[in-house]
Scaffold this motif. Sequence first.
Motif, PDB file in Angstrom:
ATOM      1  N   ALA A 110       0.822  -1.201   0.000  1.00  0.00           N
ATOM      2  CA  ALA A 110       0.000   0.000   0.000  1.00  0.00           C
ATOM      3  C   ALA A 110       0.860   1.256   0.000  1.00  0.00           C
ATOM      4  CB  ALA A 110      -0.908  -0.015   1.227  1.00  0.00           C
ATOM      5  N   VAL A 111       1.986   1.208   0.667  1.00  0.00           N
ATOM      6  CA  VAL A 111       2.870   2.364   0.755  1.00  0.00           C
ATOM      7  C   VAL A 111       3.444   2.701  -0.617  1.00  0.00           C
ATOM      8  CG1 VAL A 111       4.863   3.330   1.938  1.00  0.00           C
ATOM      9  CG2 VAL A 111       3.427   1.660   3.097  1.00  0.00           C
ATOM     10  N   LEU A 112       3.736   1.685  -1.425  1.00  0.00           N
ATOM     11  CA  LEU A 112       4.236   1.939  -2.776  1.00  0.00           C
ATOM     12  C   LEU A 112       3.206   2.677  -3.613  1.00  0.00           C
ATOM     13  CD1 LEU A 112       6.158  -1.314  -3.775  1.00  0.00           C
ATOM     14  CD2 LEU A 112       7.097   0.906  -3.169  1.00  0.00           C
ATOM     15  N   MET A 113       1.946   2.343  -3.431  1.00  0.00           N
ATOM     16  CA  MET A 113       0.902   3.037  -4.167  1.00  0.00           C
ATOM     17  C   MET A 113       0.890   4.523  -3.798  1.00  0.00           C
ATOM     18  SD  MET A 113      -0.593   0.789  -6.128  1.00  0.00           S
ATOM     19  CE  MET A 113      -2.105   1.620  -6.595  1.00  0.00           C
ATOM     20  N   PHE A 114       1.186   4.828  -2.548  1.00  0.00           N
ATOM     21  CA  PHE A 114       1.153   6.213  -2.072  1.00  0.00           C
ATOM     22  C   PHE A 114       2.386   6.988  -2.527  1.00  0.00           C
ATOM     23  CE2 PHE A 114       1.473   9.748   0.839  1.00  0.00           C
ATOM     24  CZ  PHE A 114       0.163  10.100   1.104  1.00  0.00           C
ATOM     25  N   TRP A 115       3.583   6.361  -2.370  1.00  0.00           N
ATOM     26  CA  TRP A 115       4.833   7.080  -2.582  1.00  0.00           C
ATOM     27  C   TRP A 115       5.532   6.741  -3.906  1.00  0.00           C
ATOM     28  CZ3 TRP A 115       5.757  11.149   0.285  1.00  0.00           C
ATOM     29  CH2 TRP A 115       5.280  11.198   1.601  1.00  0.00           C
ATOM     30  N   GLY A 116       4.978   5.809  -4.691  1.00  0.00           N
ATOM     31  CA  GLY A 116       5.664   5.355  -5.893  1.00  0.00           C
ATOM     32  C   GLY A 116       6.015   6.465  -6.864  1.00  0.00           C
ATOM     33  N   VAL A 117       5.153   7.461  -6.995  1.00  0.00           N
ATOM     34  CA  VAL A 117       5.428   8.628  -7.832  1.00  0.00           C
ATOM     35  C   VAL A 117       5.915   9.796  -6.980  1.00  0.00           C
ATOM     36  CG1 VAL A 117       4.426  10.319  -9.423  1.00  0.00           C
ATOM     37  CG2 VAL A 117       3.707   7.924  -9.533  1.00  0.00           C
ATOM     38  N   GLY A 374       8.584   5.957 -11.115  1.00  0.00           N
ATOM     39  CA  GLY A 374       9.474   7.096 -10.893  1.00  0.00           C
ATOM     40  C   GLY A 374      10.053   7.651 -12.173  1.00  0.00           C
ATOM     41  N   TYR A 375      10.573   6.774 -13.029  1.00  0.00           N
ATOM     42  CA  TYR A 375      11.169   7.251 -14.284  1.00  0.00           C
ATOM     43  C   TYR A 375      10.121   7.926 -15.158  1.00  0.00           C
ATOM     44  CZ  TYR A 375      12.913   7.114 -19.067  1.00  0.00           C
ATOM     45  OH  TYR A 375      13.246   7.455 -20.350  1.00  0.00           O
ATOM     46  N   ASN A 376       8.962   7.287 -15.321  1.00  0.00           N
ATOM     47  CA  ASN A 376       7.919   7.884 -16.152  1.00  0.00           C
ATOM     48  C   ASN A 376       7.359   9.160 -15.529  1.00  0.00           C
ATOM     49  OD1 ASN A 376       7.290   6.128 -18.626  1.00  0.00           O
ATOM     50  ND2 ASN A 376       7.463   4.614 -16.994  1.00  0.00           N
ATOM     51  N   GLY A 377       7.424   9.252 -14.208  1.00  0.00           N
ATOM     52  CA  GLY A 377       7.036  10.502 -13.552  1.00  0.00           C
ATOM     53  C   GLY A 377       7.972  11.641 -13.940  1.00  0.00           C
ATOM     54  N   VAL A 378       9.272  11.346 -13.965  1.00  0.00           N
ATOM     55  CA  VAL A 378      10.251  12.352 -14.387  1.00  0.00           C
ATOM     56  C   VAL A 378      10.015  12.752 -15.842  1.00  0.00           C
ATOM     57  CG1 VAL A 378      12.699  12.756 -14.848  1.00  0.00           C
ATOM     58  CG2 VAL A 378      11.999  11.652 -12.718  1.00  0.00           C
ATOM     59  N   VAL A 379       9.756  11.759 -16.698  1.00  0.00           N
ATOM     60  CA  VAL A 379       9.484  12.046 -18.119  1.00  0.00           C
ATOM     61  C   VAL A 379       8.257  12.951 -18.251  1.00  0.00           C
ATOM     62  CG1 VAL A 379       8.796  11.015 -20.320  1.00  0.00           C
ATOM     63  CG2 VAL A 379      10.582   9.930 -18.945  1.00  0.00           C
ATOM     64  N   GLN A 380       7.201  12.632 -17.521  1.00  0.00           N
ATOM     65  CA  GLN A 380       5.990  13.464 -17.566  1.00  0.00           C
ATOM     66  C   GLN A 380       6.278  14.876 -17.089  1.00  0.00           C
ATOM     67  OE1 GLN A 380       2.398  12.197 -15.638  1.00  0.00           O
ATOM     68  NE2 GLN A 380       2.478  10.133 -16.512  1.00  0.00           N
ATOM     69  N   ASP A 381       7.005  14.993 -15.984  1.00  0.00           N
ATOM     70  CA  ASP A 381       7.268  16.305 -15.408  1.00  0.00           C
ATOM     71  C   ASP A 381       8.090  17.165 -16.364  1.00  0.00           C
ATOM     72  OD1 ASP A 381       6.902  17.820 -12.814  1.00  0.00           O
ATOM     73  OD2 ASP A 381       9.092  18.002 -13.068  1.00  0.00           O
ATOM     74  N   ARG A 382       9.085  16.557 -16.993  1.00  0.00           N
ATOM     75  CA  ARG A 382       9.913  17.321 -17.931  1.00  0.00           C
ATOM     76  C   ARG A 382       9.114  17.765 -19.152  1.00  0.00           C
ATOM     77  NH1 ARG A 382      15.920  14.351 -18.059  1.00  0.00           N
ATOM     78  NH2 ARG A 382      16.598  15.180 -16.034  1.00  0.00           N
ATOM     79  N   ALA A 383       8.136  16.956 -19.554  1.00  0.00           N
ATOM     80  CA  ALA A 383       7.320  17.311 -20.724  1.00  0.00           C
ATOM     81  C   ALA A 383       6.455  18.535 -20.468  1.00  0.00           C
ATOM     82  CB  ALA A 383       6.450  16.126 -21.121  1.00  0.00           C
ATOM     83  N   THR A 384       6.138  18.805 -19.200  1.00  0.00           N
ATOM     84  CA  THR A 384       5.291  19.956 -18.864  1.00  0.00           C
ATOM     85  C   THR A 384       6.067  21.101 -18.230  1.00  0.00           C
ATOM     86  OG1 THR A 384       4.779  18.946 -16.708  1.00  0.00           O
ATOM     87  CG2 THR A 384       3.277  18.471 -18.534  1.00  0.00           C
TER      88      THR A 384
END
Length: 791
Positions: A110-117, A374-384
């Motif tokens: 459950a913690v991974l769901m919360f903190w994974g991104v 995490g990696y895809n979160g960084v990709v998304q953040d950089r795109a915006t």
Amino acid sequence: MSTQTSGLSKALGLRTTPSIFFGSAAIIIVFTLAMSIFPGPVQGFFGVISTFLRYEVGWIFTLAITLMVIAALGVAFSRYGRVKMGDDDATPEYSGLAWFGMLFAAGVGAVLMFWGVAEPMNHYANPPMSGTEPFSDLAATQALNIANFHFGLHMWGIFVVPGLAFGYFTYKRKLPPRVSSAFQPLLGDGIHGPWGKAIDIMAIVATVFGLGVSVGLGSLQINSGLNYVFGIPVAGWVQAATLAVITGIGVISVLAGMDKGVKRLSYANILLAISLLIFVLMCGASSSTMRAIVESTGSYIGSLPVLAFFNDTLAGGGWSGDWTVFYWAWTVTWAPFVGMFFARISKGRTIREFVLASLGLPTGFVIIWMAIYGYNGVVQDRATAPDAESGGALTQTIVEEGNVQAALFQFLQHYPLYGVTAVVATVVIVLFFITSIDSGALVMDSMANGHEEPAPKRQAVFWALGIGAVCAAIVLTSGERGLGALQEVIIVIGFPVILMTLGQILMVIQALREDAGAAQPIRTRQWKQVLPPEEYDRRLEENTLDADEYTRHPEYEVGTEPEYDLYQPQTRAWRETQEGRPQLIIGLTGPAASGASQVASMLGEHGAVVIDLDPIAREVLTDDAEALAEVREVFGDDVFAADGTLDRPKLGAVVFPNSTARKRLWEIVHPRVQEIATARAKAAGEDAIVVIDAPLLVETGSTSLVDVVLAVEAPAEARRLRLEDRGFTTAEAWDRIDARADEEERREAADAVIENDGDLEHLRASVDEFWAERVVENDDVTWEGEALEAP
């Protein structure tokens, strides 16, 4: 008090230890009421202590958890790793898939769901390592390393240590399934006394608070998800309703029991989580994500030694207190419940299997999870992001606005089928927390009861409701400070538990030492002191040289060879023994009356030179004055006749029934017999095949002196009859049989075994076969004599 609680327990129809059950319940109820009536003072109290623990003594948390991981791995890779958590013949109760599913769901799923991104994005925007620029490639790499550190090896190590303790003391020593049982090597019967009960009360209370904090975080995240998907407002009443639903379903699962409730929910839980993970992988930058998984694995392993001891010292410990200390304090409050749960589902597995699987499998899953999210979160953040030095939409929500609970749903919004994936994510979060509540309630009930037998369901239901009550008291009275309040409470509760958990690994090691015994000391060759040649000659001329202690050539004491003598040092003395050595020396051995002498005679018929050590031993005990003097000194005058000669029957009556006496006699006779046998073997010539008939070849550690060890065996009853035919009484015959190496030891040392369990022709056929295979067909031996064909 004890009588009152016992009476109350009976009146309520409970089957538990009243002092532990009601003591834990009282603390939980008092906290819940205090938090509801006086939220400000209670939160202030926890806030002051939490601040001190975070920023002044946070290094204790860091060091303690790292030591736990090191100690657990040390035990796993030691000889104790083969010990089972249960009886020596116990087998696992659950399959590998079911085991992993329950293990992961009850842990930090459950913690991974919360903190994974959310966590990687936090460290990407605010890197704690000195010299790292925010939003840089290095910051992204370090962010994944830190997230893997917080949810990987160390976090699962916190669960493994109490799991080891519960598994060993509950299923090996058969003690009650309580935390106090792990301290039995220290407390003894005191585990049932005040100290033991205090430990168990603290463990149960910590578990309730740990699970309460987790469910509180879950309610915040679920509320955020409902807001994103359905527009439901983020409000206390929504979180309260969420808590009521989660707790209610958890109670239903508790009533269903371990196999029907927890097991089935765990299966559904892990399958849905993996499905969501694969969906993100396939819809994201798949090829780049796979590279990120591989790269982050190596990067995490490489950074682990630094992160394991990182305390953010130059910055005053602020980052470490806010992140690492909170995680370790939070996780360790789960440790009693998760450890007991791990132990229960791992019964029958070895310590090595348990530790490596419980650390390795979840850590591997965490690395994959963090790389994908995490990696895809960084990709998304950089795109915006407006430029390379600024954050994007995720940074704005998670870091600048502090809306951590919205991270997962904002992340999923950039993928197809958002309405479906958001609902699935919400269901996964709900299931994770339901699984945690029901498994936690069942385990806490066992800890309070002190047994795993069926107990009234109302007891486990109380613990499930207690988790919900603690959570509601914190979340609903903290308002917008809900997350901060949860963190403060858990750090205060976690500090004493982390010290207790560190003590558990020491207790496990002590118990293993007590039960498995000490390892046998390694037997090594004992070497003589070497003097320079000039000093050796000088002492020789001055008549001050002790030739038994000093030598000019590197040499070891004969008779001090290791038990398994596989490697021979190339000393000068050894090389001299090899000069003129026969091309093959066969060491023939066997227990009393096994037929070894007949085998020796048959090998002699093939052309081998037979050297029988029994006559040589008799020769030593007849003619060697120095040996006889030593025998007299050790065994006394009673073993000698009136004329001064050795009385062999009297000596036999002393040594054969006593293993210590036999060993001492071998130490006197064996070196002299070995020297004579070696000289006679050399005299046979370099082309000879020599058979040394040595009944005590294995017992005296002489197997390294021969090229091939041939053992002859026969049924014990047949050997007894043969000895009786030679004039021994039945008792004397059995003493002779027991005086030699056992069958297993002899077989382990032998290169070939001849079973003398038939008639003479059968024995001869076996000898012929041995000669054909070991002598005639041996490429290392050039035999020019006449040989019989193998049957």
